[in-house]
Motif scaffolding. Sequence first.
Motif, short mmCIF file in Angstrom:
data_model
loop_
_atom_site.label_atom_id
_atom_site.label_comp_id
_atom_site.label_asym_id
_atom_site.label_seq_id
_atom_site.Cartn_x
_atom_site.Cartn_y
_atom_site.Cartn_z
N LYS A 3 6.82 3.33 -11.55
CA LYS A 3 7.78 2.23 -11.69
C LYS A 3 8.14 1.58 -10.36
N MET A 4 7.83 2.29 -9.26
CA MET A 4 8.26 1.73 -7.97
C MET A 4 7.11 1.06 -7.24
N ARG A 5 5.98 0.95 -7.92
CA ARG A 5 4.80 0.44 -7.19
C ARG A 5 4.74 -1.11 -7.20
N HIS A 6 4.11 -1.63 -6.15
CA HIS A 6 3.73 -3.06 -6.12
C HIS A 6 2.22 -3.07 -5.85
N ALA B 21 0.87 -1.19 0.00
CA ALA B 21 0.00 0.00 0.00
C ALA B 21 0.91 1.24 0.00
N GLY B 22 0.45 2.31 -0.63
CA GLY B 22 1.31 3.51 -0.65
C GLY B 22 0.51 4.74 -1.01
N HIS B 23 1.17 5.85 -0.94
CA HIS B 23 0.52 7.13 -1.18
C HIS B 23 0.32 7.32 -2.70
N ALA B 24 -0.93 7.59 -3.09
CA ALA B 24 -1.23 7.71 -4.52
C ALA B 24 -0.50 8.89 -5.16
N HIS C 95 -3.80 -4.87 -0.80
CA HIS C 95 -4.34 -6.23 -0.49
C HIS C 95 -5.65 -6.40 -1.26
N VAL C 96 -5.65 -7.37 -2.16
CA VAL C 96 -6.83 -7.64 -2.99
C VAL C 96 -7.10 -9.14 -2.98
N ASP C 97 -8.37 -9.52 -2.94
CA ASP C 97 -8.63 -10.93 -3.24
C ASP C 97 -9.78 -11.03 -4.24
N PHE C 98 -9.77 -12.14 -4.98
CA PHE C 98 -10.83 -12.34 -5.97
C PHE C 98 -11.18 -13.83 -6.08
N THR C 99 -12.40 -14.08 -6.52
CA THR C 99 -12.86 -15.47 -6.63
C THR C 99 -12.64 -15.96 -8.06
#
Length: 408
Positions: free
Chosen positions: A232-235, A223-226, A277-281
Amino acid sequence: MTRPGNLTIERALALARHSDSPDHYTRLLYSPAHRAASAQIQAWMREAGMTVRVDSVGNVIGRYEAATKGAKTLLFGSHFDSVRNGGKFDGNLGILAPIECVAEMNARGERAAVAVEIAAFSDEEGARFATGFLSSKSLVGQFDRAWLDRCDAAGVSLRDAMRDAGLDPEAAGKDALDPAQLAGYVELHIEQGPVLLDAGLPLGVVTTISAGNRHTLTVKGVAGHAGTVPMKMRHDALTAAAEMVLVIEKRAGAGALVATVGILRVHEGSSNVIPGHVDFTLDIRAGDDATRRAAEDDIFTACEVIAKQRGVVLTRVRQSESKVVRCSEAMQLRIAEAITAAGVEARRLPSGAGHDAMMLAEICETGMMFVRCGAGGVSHNPAETVSVEDAGLAVRALLELIRRFPPA
Ligand code: HGY
Ligand code: MN
Ligand code: MN
Ligand code: MN
């Protein structure tokens, strides 16, 4: 008999008013609307001359005795829970049409060579606890006690939801049917597709029921500041999940299977936070188990590669699995004869949807009768519809089936 099918359609519309939401039809396991629907189904079963019991997981089972004591039981059934924003006939039709049949027999003082039971299953969709076919699995002795610790989106466990509904979690699943008492199981269900509609036929005989696995995939990024983190440094957990969803769609498009991401959740999401943090079915189905397994392997491998490239962590849990089921030849024949006796061509077709019949097939001769879906064959959608004529033909065909059923 009032116009066959009338009662069934009227009652399906009335039953749909027992909904968790005021503006669309949703009925999740043990909700207040689910309990009201259970009470209504019990009342209609009693009115039809049936004795009624409610089992350890909330299945409502009506019984209409045979002409002679000790006869075996022909079981009908389907489910009275729904998906969110669902259609009014998915499940309910397979409970209400057999009730109309028994009411007709009772009005004539008629008894069959077999006893007739109707099981209104409390949870087939698994929309609240991701436990597909919970209640028919319980009825065939496959209740998984680990489900009791599963929680719904509000954090309520199945155990507590059972207690709130006046059920004893310790007794869950300990009252399975005795297969020796069963002459067979027949599930009436809407086709949930366009095949009968395109063929101009009101009824069909199901040959196989395709199997589906359900998984939950979780993507953990940073998570990070938008406003401050360079692209390029985002996850970013959400863009990683989005790429995975498109890979799933592409692999399924390679043929002979279907795959659906029905729920995707961004946890603690805010518009100015990079999702961490994301989840999906994932619901994945094929006409044979090997095709489905190969697709699962390809999909999970491709998702792992995406996770690595994006510096996020992927984990996954299989929530449920089911095997392709072939309906018994003997029961297919009986259903086809009954449909023909009702004056209709008996078309055989596979089911792309899963049904409680898959569980009953593990313990007795099992078959399914499909009813044509209107509105282009749509289902799991409020536009789902069935005509009174087709429901009437289904009632006629079921009556033929019951009256012809030999003393087992
Ligand atoms: O998902 C299905 O196939 C069924 O509607 N539960
Ligand atoms: Mn359904
Ligand atoms: Mn259904
Ligand atoms: Mn089903």
